[in-house]
Each structure stands twice: as structure tokens, then as C-alpha cells.
Design a protein around this motif. Sequence first.
Motif, short mmCIF file in Angstrom:
data_model
loop_
_atom_site.label_atom_id
_atom_site.label_comp_id
_atom_site.label_asym_id
_atom_site.label_seq_id
_atom_site.Cartn_x
_atom_site.Cartn_y
_atom_site.Cartn_z
N HIS A 94 0.82 -1.21 0.00
CA HIS A 94 0.00 0.00 0.00
C HIS A 94 0.85 1.26 0.00
O HIS A 94 0.49 2.27 -0.62
CB HIS A 94 -0.93 0.02 1.22
CG HIS A 94 -1.89 -1.13 1.28
ND1 HIS A 94 -2.88 -1.21 2.23
CD2 HIS A 94 -2.00 -2.25 0.51
CE1 HIS A 94 -3.56 -2.33 2.04
NE2 HIS A 94 -3.04 -2.97 1.01
N GLU A 95 2.01 1.20 0.65
CA GLU A 95 2.87 2.37 0.75
C GLU A 95 3.38 2.83 -0.60
O GLU A 95 3.76 4.00 -0.76
CB GLU A 95 4.04 2.08 1.70
CG GLU A 95 3.66 1.92 3.16
CD GLU A 95 3.00 0.58 3.47
OE1 GLU A 95 3.07 -0.35 2.60
OE2 GLU A 95 2.40 0.46 4.55
N THR A 98 1.81 5.96 -2.03
CA THR A 98 1.86 7.21 -1.26
C THR A 98 2.97 8.15 -1.71
O THR A 98 3.04 9.28 -1.23
CB THR A 98 2.04 6.92 0.25
OG1 THR A 98 3.30 6.27 0.46
CG2 THR A 98 0.91 6.03 0.76
N THR A 99 3.85 7.69 -2.63
CA THR A 99 4.93 8.54 -3.13
C THR A 99 5.04 8.40 -4.64
O THR A 99 4.65 7.37 -5.22
CB THR A 99 6.29 8.14 -2.50
OG1 THR A 99 6.67 6.84 -2.99
CG2 THR A 99 6.22 8.14 -0.98
N TRP A 131 -6.84 2.16 -1.18
CA TRP A 131 -5.53 2.76 -0.90
C TRP A 131 -4.89 3.43 -2.11
O TRP A 131 -3.92 4.15 -1.97
CB TRP A 131 -4.60 1.73 -0.29
CG TRP A 131 -4.42 0.46 -1.08
CD1 TRP A 131 -3.60 0.25 -2.13
CD2 TRP A 131 -5.08 -0.78 -0.84
NE1 TRP A 131 -3.69 -1.04 -2.57
CE2 TRP A 131 -4.60 -1.71 -1.79
CE3 TRP A 131 -6.03 -1.22 0.11
CZ2 TRP A 131 -5.04 -3.04 -1.85
CZ3 TRP A 131 -6.47 -2.53 0.04
CH2 TRP A 131 -5.98 -3.43 -0.92
N PRO A 135 -4.38 8.57 -1.18
CA PRO A 135 -3.25 9.51 -1.34
C PRO A 135 -3.54 10.51 -2.46
O PRO A 135 -4.08 10.15 -3.51
CB PRO A 135 -2.07 8.59 -1.71
CG PRO A 135 -2.48 7.22 -1.28
CD PRO A 135 -3.97 7.18 -1.47
N ALA A 142 -3.82 8.97 -6.38
CA ALA A 142 -2.69 8.14 -6.79
C ALA A 142 -3.04 7.30 -8.01
O ALA A 142 -2.19 7.07 -8.88
CB ALA A 142 -2.26 7.25 -5.63
#
Length: 247
Positions: A94-95, A98-99, A131, A135, A142
Motif C-alpha cells: 500500500h505504501e 503514497t509517493t 488505498w 493519497p 494516486a
Amino acid sequence: MATPLSIQLYTLRDELAADRDGTLTRLAEIGYRSVETYDPTADPAGFRKLADDLGISVTSTHAYALFSKEAGEVFDAVAAVGTDLAIIPGGIEHEEFTTLDGLRRTADLLNGFAEQAASRGIRIGYHNHWWELEPRFEDRTALEVLTDLLAPEVFLEVDTYWAQVGGAHVPDLLRTLGDRVLALHVKDGPGVKGEAHTAVGQGVIDVPSILAAAPDAVRIVELDSCDTDIFEAVAASRAYLTELEGR
């Protein structure tokens, strides 16, 4: 209007594990003439024969198996069940959403799968959860940013329920993504994480507005979980969508 109405078989995973043939037969009796599989490597030849006998086509398949099995084996199975659309429904941290660097890595992964699949005449798609919508990058989700990084042949299967849970206005999102969206997961429920879904048309999701925003996308019913009889829920979902869109 895309036809035929399909159903993601993950909805009935427990029933299929207990009695695959009986479950598919019952779906056909309800009126489903198209399905989306979730593991094409599970007896693809036997599944295809049964589906043919029941007059069921396969719109697409999820291909989570690409993360654990040799790609050629998975693509052979995708072809064997009778589709050329293989969708990644998870398996990415999931992370990574986020970027920007994480989105670039995700795009590289999906584009790599797409390059391998193309040699077999198969297209790769991506299926969202919440998810990929939570973001934000300068007011873009995203998922939107990821889409810009994907090769043109990579398509989207938008899970409309999870997109709303992730904070998106789903009709606007679908209009923004445009023809990158080949399929929709159509589901309903309370619109929050951690609670069971309902038959389509019996929850808080504005299904008519969502479907109107992507008129050419394949409609695929799915319930991740359900507190009522699952066969009654999928039958009610089909009846609602059939009446809504005049199928």
C-alpha cells in the motif's frame, strides 16, 4: 452499454471451494452468462469445459498468481479459461501508492507484466481498492497519477465501491480516466471499510450515476462479503442491474 453482465467469482469463493460445478450451475440458473475468475490456474481446462456446457463466457480473470507462479504458466491458464484480459488485483504494498517513486515502481511492475503478456496476446489491467484513492498528489488521486505512468495497453478495472470509500467522486473519476477503464466492479453496501456488502441497489452507492459515467465498461458484480444468503444477493444484484440498464 456493455454486455453481458458478469460476476466476479471471488464473491462465491467458499461455495466454489465446496462445489464448483453446482455453484456455476446455480449462477447460470440465476441468469449470469458471463463470469470473471480469480485464479485461472485452478483446473483451467476443467473450468472451461464446464463453462462451455453451461453457456458461460469469461470476460476477464484476476491474475494474482503472477506474483507466485511462472508467468508463462499463468498466461497459458488465462488463455485456457477463455479470455485475453488478465487483471492485477493486489500484491503491491500500500505504501507504494503514497509517493511518486512508489508509483513509478508500480508502473514499471505493471508495464513489465504487460510486456510479457503481449507476446501471448493477453492484456494486463489493474484493479484498485481504497488505498490507491486516498493519497493525493496536487488534488489528483494516486490512481490517476499511476494511470499516466502506465503503458497505453494497460487498462483499468475500477472497483467503484472502494473508489468511493477511498474518497473519490466516482462518476468524475471515471470521466477523467475515460477509455482506460475497460471494466467496473459494481458493488454496494454501507460505504465504509470493515462492513459487509449488500446486493447492488440496496446500499448507499449511487449506482446509476456511476454506470452512466462509463457506459461502455463491462459491468462485473462483486460482493467481498455478505451477511445475507449470497445466492439471493447475487440474484438481487442481477435483477436490479438488468432493470436499471434494460439488459
